[in-house]
Design a protein around this motif. Structure first.
Motif, PDB file in Angstrom:
ATOM      1  N   ALA A  21      53.692  40.125  43.731  1.00  0.00           N
ATOM      2  CA  ALA A  21      54.793  40.355  42.799  1.00  0.00           C
ATOM      3  C   ALA A  21      54.360  41.220  41.610  1.00  0.00           C
ATOM      4  CB  ALA A  21      55.337  39.017  42.306  1.00  0.00           C
ATOM      5  N   VAL A  22      53.150  40.989  41.062  1.00  0.00           N
ATOM      6  CA  VAL A  22      52.721  41.763  39.885  1.00  0.00           C
ATOM      7  C   VAL A  22      52.570  43.249  40.216  1.00  0.00           C
ATOM      8  CG1 VAL A  22      50.838  42.079  38.237  1.00  0.00           C
ATOM      9  CG2 VAL A  22      51.661  39.776  38.767  1.00  0.00           C
ATOM     10  N   PRO A  23      51.847  43.625  41.259  1.00  0.00           N
ATOM     11  CA  PRO A  23      51.803  45.073  41.581  1.00  0.00           C
ATOM     12  C   PRO A  23      53.169  45.647  41.911  1.00  0.00           C
ATOM     13  CG  PRO A  23      50.040  43.896  42.710  1.00  0.00           C
ATOM     14  CD  PRO A  23      50.959  42.860  42.139  1.00  0.00           C
ATOM     15  N   LEU A  24      53.986  44.856  42.608  1.00  0.00           N
ATOM     16  CA  LEU A  24      55.317  45.369  42.947  1.00  0.00           C
ATOM     17  C   LEU A  24      56.164  45.567  41.704  1.00  0.00           C
ATOM     18  CD1 LEU A  24      57.119  46.165  45.304  1.00  0.00           C
ATOM     19  CD2 LEU A  24      57.888  43.785  45.448  1.00  0.00           C
ATOM     20  N   GLY A  25      56.040  44.670  40.706  1.00  0.00           N
ATOM     21  CA  GLY A  25      56.778  44.849  39.452  1.00  0.00           C
ATOM     22  C   GLY A  25      56.336  46.098  38.704  1.00  0.00           C
TER      23      GLY A  25
END
Length: 465
Positions: A21-25
Motif C-alpha cells: 500500500a505505501v509504494p502504491l500510494g
C-alpha cells in the motif's frame, strides 16, 4: 492455538498490506503530479506557435486568454531587436528562475506560494528566448490522491479483517478436532468404552482420530476377550463340578456326605456367578489360523472315555459313531474338547439318570458334522437356548455352554442347530466348514442320512472305537 494462528496471520497480512500500500500510494501521488504538469505543458505548447509568429501584445493577450482560464498563464518576452520587454499575465516565478530558464534553454519547475509553476522557453523570430509560465495550483497536483489513499486504506483494512476471519475459522477447524480428541481420551480414561472421535479436520488430526478410535476398539476387544476368557475358563470348571455333584449324590447319608454336597453346590453357585459377571461384554472368537486344527475323531474318543465312567454310574447307554478314522477340522483341540464337554455336561445336568445319549461324527466333502443327541425331555425353546445370556437360572443354566459351541462352529464359517433327535430328545448339530465358506444346505437327504447313522449305530457294542 487458535489465537496464536490469528496473531500470526494478522502480523503477516499487515506487513504485506504495508509493503504494497505505501509504494502504491506514493505512485498514485506521483501520477497525480505528472498529470497536472502534463496539462500545464499542453497549455504552454498551445501558446508557443503564436510566439514564433508575432510579438504583438494585443494578439498575444488574446492567445493567452484562449489557452487558459484566469491568470494561470503568463508570457515573458525580453527586450531585443528594437522591441521592449513584454510581460503578459501575472508573474509568480522569481526573476532569477525565469532568467535561468532562458539561459539554459530547457523547461523547469519552481515552487511558488500556493503551488508550482512550469517555465517553458520558446525561441522567437528575433532570436531572443521568451518564457511561458504556467501556474499549477497545489490542489491540482494532489487532485484524487486523498481518495486513492482512502481506497487503498480501506482495501488494506478489509484484507486484514478478512485474513483474521479466515485464520479464526482455520483455527476453529484445527482446534475443534483436537479438543474432541482430548475429550475422547478423557472419556476413555474415565471408563466410557464407547467414546469415539469423529474422523475429520486436517489430515494429521484425522490420522490421530483414526489411531485413537483403533486404540479404543482394541481396548474394548481386549477387555471383551479377558471377560470371555474368564467366562470360558469358569464354564470349563463346570465339567469337573458335574462329576463332583454326581459323585456327591452317591455318597449316601451322613454329616460328611451332606457337607460335601453343600460345598459342591456352593462352588457351583460361585462358578455360575463368575460366568454371569464375566458375560457382560460380547465375546468374539477368532477362527484358528492357517495350519491350525485337530483330529475331531480323536477328541471325541477321548472325551467319551471321560464321560463314559459317569454314564455307567448313572445307568446311561451311550454310543459313538464315525470316530473310527481321522477327521481333521480347523479348530484348536482344547476348544473342541471344551465344546464337547459343554454339550455332554448339559446332557448329564439336564436329563434324568438313565437317559441314553450318542455322539456321531460325519465327514462330508467340505464340512464335518458332529451330532450330540440324547433321549431326554428335549429343549422347549431352542432359540432362547441359543441366545446368549438367556439361560434360566432356575435350572442352573448360564447359557454360555451353547454359546461357546456356537462361536467355535461360526469361527470356521459353520453354524449350530438344535432340533429333535432320533432318540426322542435333543439333537445339537455342530457344522464345521472346512474351507471357510458358508455352510452348504443339503436338505432332507443329509438329515435322513444322519438319522440312519444314529439309528444304526445306537445298537453297536458299547466299547469305544
Amino acid at each position: 492455538m487458535r489465537w496464536a494462528l490469528v496473531k500470526v496471520c494478522l502480523a503477516v497480512t499487515t506487513m504485506v498490506v504495508v509493503a504494497f500500500a505505501v509504494p502504491l500510494g506514493l505512485v498514485v501521488k506521483e501520477m497525480a503530479r505528472d498529470r497536472a504538469f502534463a496539462g500545464a505543458e499542453r497549455q504552454a505548447a498551445a501558446i508557443a506557435p503564436a510566439l514564433s509568429i508575432t510579438s504583438d501584445r494585443d494578439q498575444l493577450e488574446r492567445v493567452v486568454a484562449s489557452a487558459g482560464s484566469g491568470d494561470g498563464i503568463a508570457v515573458h518576452i525580453p527586450a531585443g531587436g528594437g522591441t521592449k520587454a513584454v510581460d503578459i499575465g501575472r508573474r509568480r516565478a522569481a526573476a532569477k528562475d525565469i532568467a535561468a530558464t532562458r539561459r539554459l534553454g530547457r523547461a523547469s519547475t519552481t515552487e511558488v506560494p500556493g503551488g508550482s509553476t512550469l517555465l517553458q522557453p520558446t525561441a522567437l523570430s528575433s532570436g531572443t528566448i521568451a518564457v511561458i509560465e504556467v501556474y499549477v495550483p497545489e490542489s491540482e497536483v494532489t487532485h484524487g490522491v486523498g481518495t486513492a489513499w482512502a481506497v487503498l486504506a480501506a482495501v488494506g483494512v478489509a484484507l486484514i479483517i478478512g485474513s483474521v476471519a479466515v485464520a479464526d475459522r482455520l483455527g476453529v477447524r484445527m482446534v475443534r478436532p483436537a479438543r474432541r480428541l482430548a475429550e475422547g481420551a478423557h472419556d476413555l480414561g474415565e471408563g466410557q468404552l464407547g467414546a469415539r472421535v469423529p474422523e475429520d479436520g486436517p489430515a494429521e488430526l484425522r490420522a490421530a482420530a483414526v489411531a485413537f478410535n483403533s486404540m479404543a476398539d482394541q481396548v474394548v476387544q481386549l477387555l471383551a476377550n479377558e471377560r470371555e476368557l474368564a467366562a470360558d475358563l469358569s464354564h470349563r470348571l463346570r465339567t469337573p463340578l458335574t462329576v463332583l455333584r454326581l459323585n456327591a449324590a452317591s455318597l449316601g447319608e451322613g454329616p460328611a456326605a451332606e457337607q460335601t454336597r453343600q460345598a459342591v453346590a456352593q462352588l457351583e453357585r460361585e462358578v455360575d456367578t463368575i460366568i454371569r459377571t464375566a458375560r457382560e461384554a460380547k465375546p468374539q472368537t477368532a477362527a484358528a489360523g492357517p495350519g491350525a486344527g485337530c483330529d475331531a475323531a480323536e477328541v471325541v474318543r477321548e472325551r467319551m472315555a471321560f464321560w463314559s465312567a459317569l454314564a455307567e454310574d448313572e445307568g446311561r447307554k451311550w454310543r459313538v459313531a464315525g470316530a473310527d478314522r481321522p477327521v481333521r477340522i480347523p479348530v484348536a483341540r482344547s476348544d473342541l474338547a471344551a465344546a464337547l464337554d459343554a454339550l455332554l455336561g448339559n446332557v448329564f445336568r439336564h436329563t434324568p439318570e438313565g437317559t441314553a445319549f450318542a455322539v456321531d461324527v460325519h465327514n462330508a466333502e467340505d464340512a464335518v458334522i458332529v451330532l450330540v443327541s440324547d433321549a431326554g425331555p428335549g429343549i422347549p425353546d431352542p432359540q432362547v437356548a441359543m441366545a446368549r445370556g438367556r439361560g434360566s437360572g432356575s435350572d442352573g443354566s448360564t447359557g454360555l455352554g451353547l454359546d461357546i459351541v456356537r462361536r467355535l462352529a461360526e469361527s470356521t464359517g459353520g453354524d449350530v442347530r438344535i432340533g429333535s433327535s432320533v432318540l426322542g430328545g435333543t439333537e445339537v448339530r455342530l457344522w464345521f466348514q472346512l474351507d471357510g465358506r458358508a455352510p452348504t444346505r443339503r436338505g432332507h437327504r443329509v438329515r435322513r442320512r444322519r438319522r440312519r447313522i444314529l439309528v444304526s449305530t445306537f445298537n453297536r457294542p458299547r466299547s469305544l472305537p
